[in-house]
Write a protein that holds these residues in place. Structure first.
Motif, PDB file in Angstrom:
ATOM      1  N   GLY A  30       0.737  -1.145  -0.093  1.00 37.02           N
ATOM      2  CA  GLY A  30      -0.108   0.017  -0.229  1.00 37.02           C
ATOM      3  C   GLY A  30       0.728   1.309   0.043  1.00 37.02           C
ATOM      4  N   PRO A  31       0.227   2.304   0.262  1.00 37.96           N
ATOM      5  CA  PRO A  31      -0.895   2.748   0.544  1.00 37.96           C
ATOM      6  C   PRO A  31      -1.912   2.640  -0.474  1.00 37.96           C
ATOM      7  N   GLN A  32      -1.349   2.819  -1.735  1.00 44.38           N
ATOM      8  CA  GLN A  32      -2.544   2.766  -2.931  1.00 44.38           C
ATOM      9  C   GLN A  32      -2.619   1.156  -3.386  1.00 44.38           C
ATOM     10  N   HIS A  33      -3.567   0.550  -2.927  1.00 39.94           N
ATOM     11  CA  HIS A  33      -3.843  -0.711  -3.298  1.00 39.94           C
ATOM     12  C   HIS A  33      -5.411  -1.195  -2.868  1.00 39.94           C
ATOM     13  N   PRO A  34      -6.019  -1.966  -4.010  1.00 30.98           N
ATOM     14  CA  PRO A  34      -7.277  -2.031  -3.486  1.00 30.98           C
ATOM     15  C   PRO A  34      -7.695  -2.961  -2.445  1.00 30.98           C
ATOM     16  N   SER A  35      -6.687  -3.831  -1.960  1.00 33.97           N
ATOM     17  CA  SER A  35      -7.125  -4.833  -1.075  1.00 33.97           C
ATOM     18  C   SER A  35      -6.800  -4.253   0.233  1.00 33.97           C
ATOM     19  N   THR A  36      -6.113  -2.988   0.351  1.00 31.34           N
ATOM     20  CA  THR A  36      -5.901  -2.376   1.835  1.00 31.34           C
ATOM     21  C   THR A  36      -7.423  -1.476   2.104  1.00 31.34           C
ATOM     22  N   HIS A  37      -8.279  -1.581   1.264  1.00 32.57           N
ATOM     23  CA  HIS A  37      -9.510  -0.938   1.553  1.00 32.57           C
ATOM     24  C   HIS A  37      -9.316   0.549   1.713  1.00 32.57           C
ATOM     25  N   GLY A  38      -8.552   1.084   1.196  1.00 35.35           N
ATOM     26  CA  GLY A  38      -8.377   2.710   1.313  1.00 35.35           C
ATOM     27  C   GLY A  38      -7.055   2.926   1.069  1.00 35.35           C
ATOM     28  N   VAL A  39      -6.156   3.819   1.922  1.00 37.42           N
ATOM     29  CA  VAL A  39      -5.000   3.976   2.267  1.00 37.42           C
ATOM     30  C   VAL A  39      -4.259   3.556   3.544  1.00 37.42           C
ATOM     31  N   LEU A  40      -4.586   2.382   3.547  1.00 34.48           N
ATOM     32  CA  LEU A  40      -3.628   1.709   4.559  1.00 34.48           C
ATOM     33  C   LEU A  40      -2.390   1.216   4.241  1.00 34.48           C
ATOM     34  N   ARG A  41      -1.410   1.436   4.794  1.00 32.94           N
ATOM     35  CA  ARG A  41      -0.125   1.102   4.443  1.00 32.94           C
ATOM     36  C   ARG A  41       0.571   0.013   5.526  1.00 32.94           C
ATOM     37  N   VAL A  52       6.607 -12.536   9.542  1.00 31.26           N
ATOM     38  CA  VAL A  52       7.020 -12.337  10.988  1.00 31.26           C
ATOM     39  C   VAL A  52       6.703 -11.290  11.953  1.00 31.26           C
ATOM     40  N   HIS A  53       6.479 -10.204  11.286  1.00 29.53           N
ATOM     41  CA  HIS A  53       6.238  -8.805  11.857  1.00 29.53           C
ATOM     42  C   HIS A  53       5.390  -8.060  10.983  1.00 29.53           C
ATOM     43  N   ILE A  54       4.273  -7.499  11.308  1.00 30.13           N
ATOM     44  CA  ILE A  54       3.403  -6.454  10.555  1.00 30.13           C
ATOM     45  C   ILE A  54       3.212  -5.370  11.138  1.00 30.13           C
ATOM     46  N   ALA A  55       3.427  -4.002  10.688  1.00 26.16           N
ATOM     47  CA  ALA A  55       3.295  -3.062  11.335  1.00 26.16           C
ATOM     48  C   ALA A  55       2.280  -1.869  10.359  1.00 26.16           C
ATOM     49  N   PRO A  56       1.328  -1.738  10.760  1.00 27.04           N
ATOM     50  CA  PRO A  56       0.332  -0.686   9.848  1.00 27.04           C
ATOM     51  C   PRO A  56       1.019   0.817  10.177  1.00 27.04           C
ATOM     52  N   GLN A  57       0.855   1.316   8.972  1.00 29.77           N
ATOM     53  CA  GLN A  57       1.278   2.931   9.028  1.00 29.77           C
ATOM     54  C   GLN A  57       0.055   3.535   8.547  1.00 29.77           C
ATOM     55  N   ILE A  58      -0.629   4.393   9.350  1.00 31.54           N
ATOM     56  CA  ILE A  58      -1.724   5.012   9.031  1.00 31.54           C
ATOM     57  C   ILE A  58      -1.450   6.516   9.203  1.00 31.54           C
ATOM     58  N   GLY A  59      -2.695   7.397   8.747  1.00 35.79           N
ATOM     59  CA  GLY A  59      -2.601   8.857   8.743  1.00 35.79           C
ATOM     60  C   GLY A  59      -2.513   9.552   7.399  1.00 35.79           C
ATOM     61  N   TYR A  60      -2.864   8.628   6.380  1.00 38.26           N
ATOM     62  CA  TYR A  60      -2.879   9.248   5.079  1.00 38.26           C
ATOM     63  C   TYR A  60      -4.115   9.790   4.963  1.00 38.26           C
ATOM     64  N   LEU A  61      -5.240   9.887   5.709  1.00 33.89           N
ATOM     65  CA  LEU A  61      -6.395  10.368   5.465  1.00 33.89           C
ATOM     66  C   LEU A  61      -6.891  11.089   6.497  1.00 33.89           C
ATOM     67  N   HIS A  62      -5.680  11.445   7.408  1.00 38.09           N
ATOM     68  CA  HIS A  62      -6.022  12.341   8.568  1.00 38.09           C
ATOM     69  C   HIS A  62      -6.589  13.590   8.191  1.00 38.09           C
ATOM     70  N   THR A  63      -7.579  14.160   8.777  1.00 37.71           N
ATOM     71  CA  THR A  63      -8.223  15.335   8.101  1.00 37.71           C
ATOM     72  C   THR A  63      -8.273  16.376   9.581  1.00 37.71           C
ATOM     73  N   GLY A  64      -7.980  15.917  10.682  1.00 39.95           N
ATOM     74  CA  GLY A  64      -8.155  16.850  11.853  1.00 39.95           C
ATOM     75  C   GLY A  64      -9.433  17.100  12.198  1.00 39.95           C
ATOM     76  N   PHE A  65     -10.509  16.070  12.048  1.00 41.56           N
ATOM     77  CA  PHE A  65     -11.989  16.421  12.448  1.00 41.56           C
ATOM     78  C   PHE A  65     -11.982  16.814  13.901  1.00 41.56           C
TER      79      PHE A  65
END
Lengths: 408, 221
Positions: A30-41, A52-65
């Motif tokens: 990701g973050p641009q991949h259909p199977s991540t259901h949005g912008v999940l990296r 062995v290890h998986i670390a989600p990296q988020i914040g690509y859609l942070h809008t400051g609501f």
């Protein structure tokens, strides 16, 4: 995708053909991949095909609501709440207005509660339809996506009839609804209720006994109840691990106590249970909508309290007081007492609540949204580690994250 | 069935929350109740012990960890920040909030050892408020970009206005623009419009019976 060796994870392997070294591979998904259901990296460390290890990296859609809502009046905030989880918007609107109503001790008319429940449950079905369609799409089955989208369109048509838009509704108000439902809405919902079970049977025939679907999901991404709770997993995913936690039952809001429905649980805790659980939940939502329609009686849809609700339009021409109330509410808004509230609700993804801090002003001092998708994402680690890379896609789909809900 | 349903029913504090509240008072906590919600403010040093005591008593689900910046809060005295643990007991169906007050530069002990799910939640508070969680395994920013300086949900975080020179020679100064927004002085428009923010109403909670006919009465403010 880029691949590079992940640090000094070299492992010496001795075979009969001689000794060699293997290294963990770090792969970016990701973050641009259909199977991540949005912008999940996801940053995934692999040992061969095993994770062995998986670390989600988020914040690509942070809008400051949350920050924005500190600078809007309580009624204006409804514009932002439904834009977080754009797939199950009404759940966010409902969680927010329930919170403010508890802060204000608002007397919400029963009809407003009924309409809220009808819309919220229809939206839950629409959300689960997106989940089913895209989730099974991730496993390579394209057909079901068109079927579920077809029925979702029918639900969105119903929403358009009531709210005027197909997404980001902004139809609930603190103290009730923006306006009453239009004529003919009930009949159209009943027509949908009559036609939808046959469609569900059609979906079931398409995927429930499909050998590929079964072998991709059964026994995949197992998470037991204890691990799930430790990682804060809630909603249908937690119920698939055998914990019957549903805030519609546990702490009823919006008069959910008036409706008979079952909390769908399963003991296996695998991806199949999460798929099947949501599928069965749609039938429960249908039951709730049906009962809410039966209980729907004519009446007002807004709190008569002039501190909260705008006066009726016709009164503005005859009553000076109504004009004053109207002016005060539009320019300034209402002032809840100073304090903090939290009302837990059940969205299609899990526990959703707004922690609202009021300083007595007409805008919230602090809004903290307990978004289910963000917390649920942490369960990816226990689900995926030790499993195959291809199963990770199934696990993401089975958690049903909405990235607007994750990043706020 | 009555026509008016009333406010969403708050679930009253049950026996478990009361027991835990007493245990937390033993750790130096100050309990408070608002709208049936129990919040116990514990000293910063015993935050971890309080969370552990609550977990052992049965509060098994960590719903949320959140930060609050009290900088502009009217008549607030005491430390600037709060960290609040939102805990839920599934079996007992009860909820309790544990609040820790701290100043800028102080740190809270992490609770990721009790709930691994606190990982993202503490990182979010660190990211948006700059509160340091001691012992956190991976205390990095969570949702704001790496190159963003400052902590976005602090009350003194600039709201993003950029000094702007328009083609007609007009210059937009962010400071005066913001002053107009928050109502401290006349801003660009000359209208002190934002005065609605931070106005503390002296409103008291009125009994339900008198509020029902509020429509007929004059607004008091």
């Amino acid at each position: 995708m880029t691949a590079k060796p992940a640090g000094s994870n070299a492992v010496a392997v001795a075979t009969e053909h001689g000794a060699f070294e293997t290294k963990h591979m770090r792969i970016n998904v990701g973050p641009q991949h259909p199977s991540t259901h949005g912008v999940l990296r996801l940053v995934v460390d692999l040992d061969g095909e095993r994770i062995v290890h998986i670390a989600p990296q988020i914040g690509y859609l942070h809008t400051g609501f949350e920050k924005t809502m500190e600078h809007r009046t309580y009624q204006q905030c409804i514009t932002y709440t439904n834009r977080m989880d754009y797939v199950h918007s009404f759940a966010h609107d409902l969680a927010y207005v329930e919170g403010v109503e508890r802060l204000m001790d608002s007397q919400v008319p029963i009809r407003a509660h009924r309409v809220r429940v009808i819309l919220n449950e229809l939206n839950r079905i629409a959300s689960h339809l997106v989940f089913l369609g895209t989730g099974i799409l991730d496993m390579g089955a394209l057909t079901l996506f068109f079927y579920t989208m077809r029925e979702r369109e029918q639900i969105l048509d119903l929403f358009e009839m009531v709210t005027g838009v197909r997404m980001n509704y902004g139809y609930f108000r603190v103290g009730g609804l923006y306006r009453d439902i239009p004529e003919g809405f009930e009949e159209r919902v009943r027509a949908f209720l009559a036609s939808f079970p046959a469609m569900m049977d059609q979906y079931a025939a398409l995927f429930m006994k499909n050998d590929i679907f079964l072998s991709r999901t059964k026994g995949v991404g197992i998470i037991d109840a204890e691990t799930a709770l430790a990682h804060g997993l809630t909603g249908p995913s937690l119920r698939a691990s055998g914990v019957p936690l549903d805030f519609r039952k546990a702490q009823p809001y919006a008069h959910y106590q008036d409706y008979a429905f079952d909390v769908i649980t399963s003991e296996t805790g695998d991806a199949y249970a999460r798929f099947e659980g949501r599928f069965r939940e749609m039938r429960e939502s249908l039951r709730i909508v049906e009962q809410a329609l039966d209980l729907l009686e004519p009446g007002p849809v807004q709190d008569p309290d002039r501190r909260i609700s705008l006066p009726p339009r016709q009164e503005l021409e005859t009553s000076m007081e109504a004009v004053i109330f109207h002016f005060k509410l539009v320019t300034e808004g209402f002032h809840p007492p100073s304090g903090a509230v939290y009302v837990p609700t059940e969205s299609a993804r899990g526990e959703l609540g707004y922690y609202l801090v009021s300083d007595g002003g007409s805008m919230p001092y602090r809004v903290k949204v307990r978004v289910p998708s963000l917390v649920n994402l942490q369960s990816l680690q226990p689900m995926c580690v030790g499993g195959l890379f291809a199963d990770m896609v199934v696990n993401i789909a089975s958690l049903d994250p909405v990235l607007g809900d994750v990043d706020k | 069935m009555s026509e008016v349903a009333g406010a969403p029913a708050a679930v009253p504090a049950g026996p478990l929350a009361t027991t835990v509240q007493e245990a937390l008072v033993g750790l130096g906590g100050r309990p408070g109740v608002f709208k049936e919600m129990i919040t116990v403010t514990v000293p910063r040093a015993s935050g971890h012990d309080a969370a552990r005591a609550a977990k052992e008593a049965g509060f098994d689900l960590l719903s949320d960890v959140l930060g609050i910046d009290w900088l502009n809060f009217p008549r607030h005295s005491g430390p600037r920040f709060s960290v609040v643990y939102n805990l839920y007991a599934i079996a007992a169906n009860e909820r309790i909030f544990i609040r820790i007050d701290l100043d800028d530069g102080e740190s809270v002990a992490t609770i990721t050892d009790l709930w691994p799910g606190a990982n993202f939640l503490e990182r979010e508070v660190f990211d948006l408020f700059g509160v340091h969680f001691a012992g956190h395994p991976n205390l990095r920013k969570l949702i704001t970009p790496e190159d963003l300086e400052g902590h976005a949900l602090r009350k003194d975080f600039p709201l993003g206005e950029t000094p702007t020179l328009f083609n007609d020679g007009r210059f937009l100064d962010p400071a005066s623009f913001r002053a107009g927004m928050i109502g401290r002085s006349r801003g660009l428009t000359g209208w002190v419009g934002g005065a609605r923010k931070g106005v503390v109403s002296e409103q008291v909670e009125r009994p339900a019976a008198t509020r029902a006919d509020a429509a007929d009465r004059k607004h008091e403010s």
